[in-house]
Design a protein around this motif. Structure first.
Motif: not given
Length: 383
Positions: A232-233, A235-236, A239, A254, A257-260
């Motif tokens: 998840r991280y 990929e961020f 991105w 962003k 939006e990804e809740n991170i």
């Protein structure tokens, strides 16, 4: 032929570094569809890199097979890819394999260190010598296919070769010193990669967009946050790399939006993505974003951890600026005095190896001593 700035973020129409705008031509259909880049040689020449490097890079980024027929000037990437998509990916290639980390100019020449197989570059614009991040799969291609060495026979012919070299070395040393004080005919086929280039397949291969970056960004060691997949991280981070430069506001949106945006792991990844060598001036530049994200000691430690990993990723080339950067972090109110003192108390292998941590803290000693003295003076005044 239409030309554009090599750095597309530079809007100056008189910017001296230009390259042809990338062209693409889609041929075939069905499973045999492919994209030919007819002006690859011209683009590569403008960047000072072999066409092989660019073609292979596109293949890695898109998870697609590539074919090069040098004698026919044919550079092919399997699948249908429009010129705009390839131009965006070319921006990433330029940032990672062409631009100087110090002056951001594209006047760099690559060389291979045969001893440890690392790739270094010399910037002919400012004299800076840096190292290419070895995490991308393209580095393996570069090591196996090193760039041709440029001839410097004109120096010897002048009869002043040694004097010219000495003068250049002195100039290089002076430039580096001043910069440190600134605040601120054969067909070559890819390995057996999947050729499915649908949106779903590309998303599934996002882990490979920036090579084996998880080796550096992965935080899967039970460090106390939660057990969700570290992809998840990663990929961020990937991105973000494909879209830089972008505003801190858009980055925050962003992350939310990804809740991170509240995760310390995300902050460590963010530091590694938006803070650029030689690091001085970078934390101050993004201070508002980090303040918005950080609200605990764990978040502050993640800022320091991300910075430690940056130092490690550059093979400790920037140790001499550690105290300056820590002072900047402190004065920008990104990390508290208590967190900094605790961090500097003893080496930790939380983010980097203990040996690397020790070296970083040794380099931070001037700052840590100053911080301790400032704290003692403050306590004395209170009494």
């Amino acid at each position: 032929m239409a030309t554009i700035n090599i750095r597309r973020d530079v809007k100056d129409s008189f910017y001296r570094y230009q390259m042809p705008k990338l062209q693409s031509k889609i041929e075939g259909k069905g499973n045999g569809i492919k994209t030919v880049i007819p002006n690859m040689t011209d683009v590569a020449k403008a960047l000072g890199r072999p066409p092989l490097y660019l073609t292979k890079f596109f293949g890695f980024e898109l998870g697609a097979q590539t074919t090069i027929v040098a004698d026919m000037d044919r550079y092919i990437v399997n699948g249908a890819h429009d010129a705009a998509k390839l131009q965006d990916l070319l921006d990433v290639f330029i940032r990672r394999f062409v631009l100087c980390a110090s002056c951001l100019n594209p006047e760099t020449e690559l060389s291979i260190n045969k001893k440890d197989q690392t790739i270094t570059y010399d910037c002919k614009a400012c004299g800076y010598r840096g190292e290419i991040d070895g995490r991308h799969k393209l580095t393996g291609v570069i090591v196996k296919n090193p760039p041709a060495k440029k001839s410097h026979k004109h120096k010897k012919a002048s009869g002043h070769g040694e004097e010219d070299d000495a003068a250049e070395d002195e100039l290089t040393r002076r430039i580096r010193k001043e910069a440190a004080e600134l605040p601120t005919a054969e067909t070559i086929n890819e390995e057996d990669w999947a050729v499915d280039t649908s949106e779903e397949a590309v998303r599934a291969r996002v882990q490979e967009l920036e090579g084996n970056i998880e080796n550096v960004l992965s935080l899967n060691d039970s460090r106390g946050e939660d057990d969700e997949a570290d992809a998840r991280y990663d990929e961020f981070g990937q991105w973000l790399e494909l879209r830089l430069p972008m505003s801190d506001v858009d980055i925050y949106k962003k992350m939310k939006e990804e809740n991170i945006h509240h995760k310390s792991k995300a902050i460590a990844v963010l530091v590694q993505r938006i803070i650029r060598p030689p690091f001085v001036g970078q934390f101050e530049k993004h201070a508002a974003l980090f303040k918005k994200l950080c609200n605990s000691d764990k978040h502050e430690r993640a800022i320091l951890g991300g910075y430690e990993r940056l130092i490690e990723s550059t093979k400790l080339q920037h140790l001499d600026s550690v105290s300056k950067v820590l002072l900047e972090i402190y004065e920008s109110d990104l990390v508290s005095e208590g967190t900094l003192e605790k961090w500097g108390a003893k080496p930790s292998k939380k983010y980097v190896s203990r040996e690397t941590s020790k070296k970083i803290q040794e380099s931070a000693r001037p700052f840590l001593n100053w911080l301790a003295e400032a704290s003692d003076e403050s306590e004395s005044e209170d009494e």
